[in-house]
Design an enzyme around this catalytic site. Structure first.
Site, PDB file in Angstrom:
ATOM      1  N   ILE A  24      22.828  20.735  -4.146  1.00 55.85           N
ATOM      2  CA  ILE A  24      22.615  21.936  -4.981  1.00 55.85           C
ATOM      3  C   ILE A  24      22.323  23.140  -4.083  1.00 55.85           C
ATOM      4  CG2 ILE A  24      21.355  22.891  -6.937  1.00 55.85           C
ATOM      5  CD1 ILE A  24      20.606  20.001  -7.713  1.00 55.85           C
ATOM      6  N   ASN A  39      19.280  14.108   4.402  1.00 52.96           N
ATOM      7  CA  ASN A  39      20.230  13.643   3.388  1.00 52.96           C
ATOM      8  C   ASN A  39      21.423  14.595   3.278  1.00 52.96           C
ATOM      9  OD1 ASN A  39      20.899  11.693   1.423  1.00 52.96           O
ATOM     10  ND2 ASN A  39      20.327  13.116  -0.203  1.00 52.96           N
ATOM     11  N   SER A  61      12.679  19.143 -12.219  1.00 49.55           N
ATOM     12  CA  SER A  61      13.664  18.191 -12.752  1.00 49.55           C
ATOM     13  C   SER A  61      13.321  17.848 -14.193  1.00 49.55           C
ATOM     14  CB  SER A  61      13.594  16.917 -11.905  1.00 49.55           C
ATOM     15  OG  SER A  61      14.290  15.878 -12.524  1.00 49.55           O
ATOM     16  N   TYR A  63       8.979   9.722  -8.293  1.00 45.36           N
ATOM     17  CA  TYR A  63       9.780  10.938  -8.041  1.00 45.36           C
ATOM     18  C   TYR A  63       9.428  12.031  -9.050  1.00 45.36           C
ATOM     19  CZ  TYR A  63      13.682  14.153  -8.500  1.00 45.36           C
ATOM     20  OH  TYR A  63      14.432  15.303  -8.631  1.00 45.36           O
ATOM     21  N   LYS A 103       7.378  15.917  -8.815  1.00 46.09           N
ATOM     22  CA  LYS A 103       7.839  17.209  -9.369  1.00 46.09           C
ATOM     23  C   LYS A 103       6.763  17.812 -10.268  1.00 46.09           C
ATOM     24  CE  LYS A 103      11.874  17.337  -7.436  1.00 46.09           C
ATOM     25  NZ  LYS A 103      12.112  18.269  -6.358  1.00 46.09           N
ATOM     26  N   PHE A 153      18.829  19.327 -15.520  1.00 47.08           N
ATOM     27  CA  PHE A 153      19.202  18.083 -16.197  1.00 47.08           C
ATOM     28  C   PHE A 153      20.144  17.310 -15.249  1.00 47.08           C
ATOM     29  CE2 PHE A 153      16.930  17.748 -20.190  1.00 47.08           C
ATOM     30  CZ  PHE A 153      16.113  18.845 -20.000  1.00 47.08           C
ATOM     31  N   ASN A 159      24.142   7.651  -9.011  1.00 46.20           N
ATOM     32  CA  ASN A 159      24.412   8.485 -10.183  1.00 46.20           C
ATOM     33  C   ASN A 159      25.813   8.244 -10.738  1.00 46.20           C
ATOM     34  OD1 ASN A 159      22.516  10.596  -8.322  1.00 46.20           O
ATOM     35  ND2 ASN A 159      21.882  10.117 -10.399  1.00 46.20           N
TER      36      ASN A 159
END
Ligand code: NAD
Ligand code: UDP
Length: 337
Positions: free
Chosen positions: A12, A35, A124, A148, A152, A177, A198
Site C-alpha cells: 500500500i 517484507n 485496519s 495483529y 492496531k 478493509f 490472502n
C-alpha cells in the site's frame, strides 16, 4: 517540505508514494525491507518520472530514525510500517507487539522532538473483530480477535492519548478493509512471500499455474452462498484515500478514524466468478473447513470518509481483478524480477 512514508516500499505504501508524487509532494521513504524490495521504489520513479529519497532504516533504531528527521524537512508522516500477517501474529505475538507498537512509539517520540505533529496511520478493519452487524461504522464497539488487530487498536489508543495530551496533533486513523489489485501500469503490486494468505493473490497464483487450486475456507456461513463475505477495495483507491487524509491533517488538528472500504460485500464464490468474467481465467477450487478466526461477513459503512475526507472508492471489481492479474502476469516472481 516532505512527507515521510514509513513502510513506503510495501504494497500500500508504494501505491501511496506514487499518488503523493503525482500530486506534487516530495517524498522520503523509510523501510527496513523486511517484507518488500527496493525495486518497488525504482518502479515508482519509472512510472512517475519523479525522484524520492529512500532510507533503509529500521524503525526500532531510534538514532537512525532521528537522522532521517535531521536530514529532511518533514511536514507530515504517513505511517505504514508494520507486520501484518494475522496467523503469524497468533504464533509470535511478542514480535508483533514489539515491532508495531515500539516502532510507533519511537516514531512519535522523534516527531515530538522535531515539532512534527501530523500523522496518517494505517489501521485496519481488524480492530472491529467479529462485527455485531454489517455494514460497520466507525463508532461501533471495537474488539480485535487476534494480536495483529490488537496492535492496531493499541496504536489507535496511543495516538488518541497523544492528541489529548497536546491538541496540536493532527491524526487520521485509516481503517482499511480488503485492499486488492495493483497499479494499472502493472509495474507495482502485492508481492507476498511464500504461499499467499490472502484471497486475491492466491487466486492470481492459481490462474498463473503456480498453485493447483483455491481452497475455499468454509461454505456454511450465514451468507448468500455460504462462503465468507468481505469488502474488497482497489489499492489505488486506498492510496487516494491517504492523499485526502494528508490534505486534512495538513489543514486541521484533531484525531479521527475513517473506514476505507467500498461499502459492498463480495463472497469468495462471487470473487472467483468475477475473476473469471474479467480475465477469462477459470479458477479450480475445492471447499475446505473454515479458517480459524475468520468472520462470516465484514464490510464497511464508508459514509464518514465520504463526508469528512471527500473521498470515495471509484474502481469496481472488474478493474480490481484485471489489475491484479496484469501485475501477476507481468511479474511472475513479484518484485524479484
Ligand atoms: P507490506 O508488508 O507490504 O508493507 C509494510 C512495510 O513496512 C514493508 O515494506 C516492511 O518492510 C516495512 N516494515 C515493517 N516493519 C518495519 C520496521 N520495524 N521498520 C521499518 N520498516 C518496517 O504491507 P501493506 O499491505 O502495504 O500494509 C501496510 C500497512 O497497512 C500495515 O501497517 C498493515 O498492517 C496495514 N493494513 C494492511 C492491510 C492489507 O490487507 N494489506 C489491511 C489493513 C491494514
Ligand atoms: N479465503 C479463502 N481461501 C484462501 C484465502 C482466503 O477462502 O486461500 C477467504 C477467507 O476465508 C475470507 C476471504 O477469503 O472469507 C478473504 O480472506 P483474506 O485472507 O483475503 O482477508 P481477511 O480474512 O483478512 O479479511
Amino acid at each position: 517540505m516532505s512527507i515521510l512514508v514509513t513502510g513506503g516500499a510495501g504494497y500500500i505504501g508504494s501505491h501511496t508514494c506514487l499518488e503523493l508524487l503525482n500530486a506534487g509532494y516530495k517524498v522520503v521513504v523509510v523501510d527496513n525491507l523486511n517484507n518488500s524490495k527496493v525495486e518497488s521504489l525504482s518502479r515508482i520513479k519509472e512510472i512517475t518520472g519523479k525522484e524520492l529519497s529512500f532510507y533503509k532504516v529500521e524503525l526500532l533504531d531510534k538514532n537512525e530514525v532521528e537522522r532521517v528527521f535531521a536530514e529532511n524537512k518533514i511536514e507530515a508522516v504517513v505511517h505504514f510500517a508494520g507486520l501484518k500477517a494475522v496467523g503469524e501474529s497468533v504464533r509470535i505475538p511478542l514480535y508483533y507487539y514489539y515491532n508495531n507498537i515500539a516502532g510507533t512509539l519511537i516514531l512519535c517520540e522523534i516527531m515530538n522532538k522535531f515539532g512534527i505533529h501530523k500523522m496518517v496511520f494505517s489501521s485496519s478493519a481488524a480492530v472491529y473483530g467479529e462485527p455485531q452487524s454489517v455494514p460497520i461504522s466507525e463508532n461501533v464497539p471495537l474488539g480485535p480477535a487476534n494480536p495483529y488487530g490488537r496492535t492496531k487498536l493499541m496504536i489507535e489508543e496511543i495516538l488518541q492519548d497523544l492528541y489529548i495530551s497536546s491538541p496540536n496533533w493532527s491524526i487520521a486513523l485509516l481503517r482499511y478493509f480488503n485492499p486488492i489489485g495493483a497499479h494499472p501500469s502493472g509495474k507495482i503490486g502485492e508481492d507476498p512471500s511464500g504461499i499467499p494468505n490472502n484471497l486475491m493473490p492466491y487466486i492470481t497464483q492459481v490462474a498463473a499455474g503456480k498453485l493447483k487450486e483455491l481452497h475455499i475456507f468454509g461454505n456454511d456461513y450465514p451468507t448468500s452462498d455460504g462462503t465468507g463475505v468481505r469488502d474488497y477495495i482497489h489499492v489505488v483507491d486506498i492510496a487516494k484515500g491517504h492523499l485526502k487524509a494528508v490534505e486534512k491533517i495538513l489543514t486541521q488538528t484533531g484525531v479521527g478514524a475513517y473506514n476505507l472500504g467500498t461499502g459492498k460485500g463480495y463472497s469468495v464464490l462471487e470473487m472467483v466468478n468475477a475473476f473469471d468474467r474479467a480475465t477469462g481465467e477459470k479458477i479450480p477450487y475445492k471447499m475446505v473447513a473454515p479458517r480459524p478466526g475468520d468472520v462470516a461477513s465484514c464490510y464497511a459503512d464508508p459514509t464518514k470518509a465520504i463526508e469528512e475526507l471527500d473521498w470515495i472508492a471509484e474502481k469496481g471489481m472488474e478493474e480490481m481483478c484485471l489489475d491484479a492479474w496484469r501485475w501477476q502476469k507481468n511479474n511472475p516472481n513479484g518484485n524479484g524480477d
